[in-house]
Design an enzyme around this catalytic site. Structure first.
Site, PDB file in Angstrom:
ATOM      1  N   LYS A 188      57.424  69.434  92.648  1.00 24.73           N
ATOM      2  CA  LYS A 188      58.642  69.467  93.433  1.00 24.73           C
ATOM      3  C   LYS A 188      58.363  70.181  94.693  1.00 24.73           C
ATOM      4  CE  LYS A 188      61.920  72.190  94.158  1.00 24.73           C
ATOM      5  NZ  LYS A 188      62.282  71.952  95.911  1.00 24.73           N
ATOM      6  N   GLU A 264      53.115  82.981  92.535  1.00 25.58           N
ATOM      7  CA  GLU A 264      52.224  83.696  93.602  1.00 25.58           C
ATOM      8  C   GLU A 264      53.604  83.790  94.683  1.00 25.58           C
ATOM      9  OE1 GLU A 264      51.507  84.143  97.114  1.00 25.58           O
ATOM     10  OE2 GLU A 264      50.753  82.061  97.327  1.00 25.58           O
ATOM     11  N   CYS A 299      52.566  84.240 103.327  1.00 30.02           N
ATOM     12  CA  CYS A 299      52.651  85.348 102.403  1.00 30.02           C
ATOM     13  C   CYS A 299      51.484  86.369 102.551  1.00 30.02           C
ATOM     14  CB  CYS A 299      52.789  84.732 100.778  1.00 30.02           C
ATOM     15  SG  CYS A 299      51.487  83.845 100.368  1.00 30.02           S
ATOM     16  N   GLU A 398      59.748  91.542 103.479  1.00 20.43           N
ATOM     17  CA  GLU A 398      58.816  90.351 104.230  1.00 20.43           C
ATOM     18  C   GLU A 398      59.813  89.422 105.045  1.00 20.43           C
ATOM     19  OE1 GLU A 398      55.947  86.933 102.343  1.00 20.43           O
ATOM     20  OE2 GLU A 398      57.975  87.221 101.185  1.00 20.43           O
TER      21      GLU A 398
END
Length: 494
Positions: A188, A264, A299, A398
């Protein structure tokens, strides 16, 4: 890559993306669709099939048949490897169109899409294709009247959910080792970047991947993602994305069949510059490249620059100068260095972080505003803050955009403490000429990868993944196969 800006624009006008799901080797339309909008100019690229639970069921059933009854898990590993190599060769032939699709759907500069993203995808399929028949089982030494065998067997049906920032690289990191191990996959992709994943699945089928081995269903997280995470027919779930969504997948596993979940997740990576760095100018240039590459939508982006007070102003000035000189522009222009953020919602979120940072006492050195507003796209100036309070959102959350936070420190212990003062543990950088310092600090940093006197370096031989709330398990390298295989012990009494 010799194509010009005009060449890519002409090619984009001729591109006809196919938004149907790919299930059991065939296109599947859907009653519901959603538009994929290009952040380049706000134009709709295609209407894409939107999966409901029934279509996710179809995809999982196809993958289950291919695993339980199909040839793929039963092929000799060398034959699986040859198929992956054919996939890599066909991707190479279609490299330009795949790169163009990535650039259009998520705003990545075409040079980066072609030279970096597609190179990584091709190399990943080739590396795992070459590895497929190099793995060995074990026969531990036991008592003389027994024989013990430890074999690695494919884990089954893998559900893979990947984000939009590297839609093909991260898909490849999951698909290629899973296929090499003999698993089947339901992928997906992000609703922002499904078109490149669909094109990849069709390319793999044309290269000889059997029906049902790689299926792609489109949709958002609460819809298709949730259905895949809860599905009892999925044996392993591999996810790359935010920490918040990673928590959902752990809950889905608990509420369904306790499938293994590999995550992750996010990062707030520190990049530490000591006064004895071998080249302060190169450290500054790399710091600027690292945070502004891919529009900061990474990331591992070195979003916290930790600089010793004795060199802080020099390094910060160099980073600011590079930020101001960076060419922000049309992703289809090969000269563009930073393209568009993925969409208006994400742009607004990043701008919200910038406003919060301005109110926290941090000093805005450059950027912080939208740009190229007349294009209809979602462009942001490269942004640098210094004097960032260590407890502020700028230093802890983040942002996933081209926003750098600079923090100064006085000694090494303070630098390590600042670096580790985050919920994340994905990556870190360190610049020093002292070998002992390099080893001691690398050990002290709670991060899955530590780069010394460089950043974002590596190849497929080394694992990638994080600690703490940056997730578990590893992509890349031989270690990635641990996610997609089960160990079986056979004890034979002689």
């Amino acid at each position: 890559m010799d194509a010009t800006h005009d060449d890519w624009i002409r090619r984009a006008k001729a591109l006809r993306p196919n938004g149907a799901h790919v299930i059991d080797g065939r296109d599947h339309a859907a009653d519901r669709t959603f538009p994929v909008v290009s952040p380049r100019d706000g134009q709709v690229l295609a209407e894409v099939a939107d999966a409901d639970a029934a279509q996710v069921d179809l995809a999982v059933a196809a993958a289950r048949r291919a695993f339980d009854d199909g040839p793929w898990p039963r092929l000799a590993p060398a034959e699986r490897g040859r198929t992956l190599l054919r996939v890599a060769d066909l991707i190479e032939q279609r490299r330009a169109d795949l790169a163009l699709t990535v650039s259009l759907e998520m705003g990545k500069p075409i040079s980066d899409a072609h030279d970096i993203e597609l190179r990584a995808l091709i190399n990943t399929f080739r590396w795992y294709g070459q590895l497929a028949d190099k793995l060995t089982d074990e026969s531990p030494h036991t008592a003389p009247d027994a024989l013990a065998l430890v074999t690695r067997e494919p884990a089954g049906v893998v559900g893979a959910v990947v984000p939009w920032n590297f839609p093909l690289t991260l898909a490849g990191w999951k698909i290629a080792p899973a296929l090499a191990a003999g698993c089947t996959v339901v992928l997906k992709p992000s609703e922002h970047s499904p078109l490149s994943a669909l094109a990849l699945a069709r390319t793999a089928a044309e290269a000889g991947l059997p029906p049902g081995v790689l299926n792609v269903v489109n949709g958002d997280g609460p819809g298709a993602g949730r259905a895949l995470g809860l599905h009892p027919g999925v044996d392993v779930l591999a996810f790359t994305g935010s920490t918040a969504v990673g928590r959902h997948f752990l809950r889905y596993a608990a509420d369904s069949n306790l499938k293994r979940v590999w995550l992750e997740l996010g990062g707030k990576s520190p990049n530490i510059v000591l006064p004895d760095a071998p080249d302060l100018d190169r450290a500054a240039a790399t710091a600027a490249w690292g945070i502004f590459f891919n529009q900061g939508e990474m990331c591992t982006a070195p979003s916290r620059l930790l600089v010793h007070t004795s060199v802080a102003e020099r390094v910060t000035e160099a980073v600011v100068a590079r930020a101001r000189a960076l060419r922000v522009g049309d992703p289809l222009d090969p000269a563009t260095e930073m393209g568009a953020l993925v969409g208006h919602d994400h742009l607004d979120r990043v701008l919200g972080h910038i406003r919060t940072g301005t109110g926290s006492g941090a000093r805005l050195r450059t950027g912080g505003e939208r740009t190229l507003t007349g294009t209809g796209g979602t462009y942001l100036q490269p942004t640098v803050f210094d004097r960032v309070p260590p407890d502020s959102a700028l230093a802890r959350e983040e942002i996933f955009g081209p926003v750098l936070s600079v923090l100064a420190f006085d000694d090494l212990d303070e630098a390590v403490a600042l670096a580790n003062a985050t919920d994340y543990g994905l990556a870190a950088g360190l610049w020093t000429s002292d070998l002992s310092t390099a080893h001691r600090v690398s050990r002290a940093l709670r991060a899955g990868t530590v780069w010394v006197n460089c950043y974002e370096e590596g190849d497929l031989t080394v694992p990638f993944g994080g600690m703490k709330q940056s997730g578990n398990g590893r992509d890349k390298s031989v270690h990635a196969l641990e996610k997609y295989t089960e160990l079986k012990t056979t004890w034979i009494q002689l």
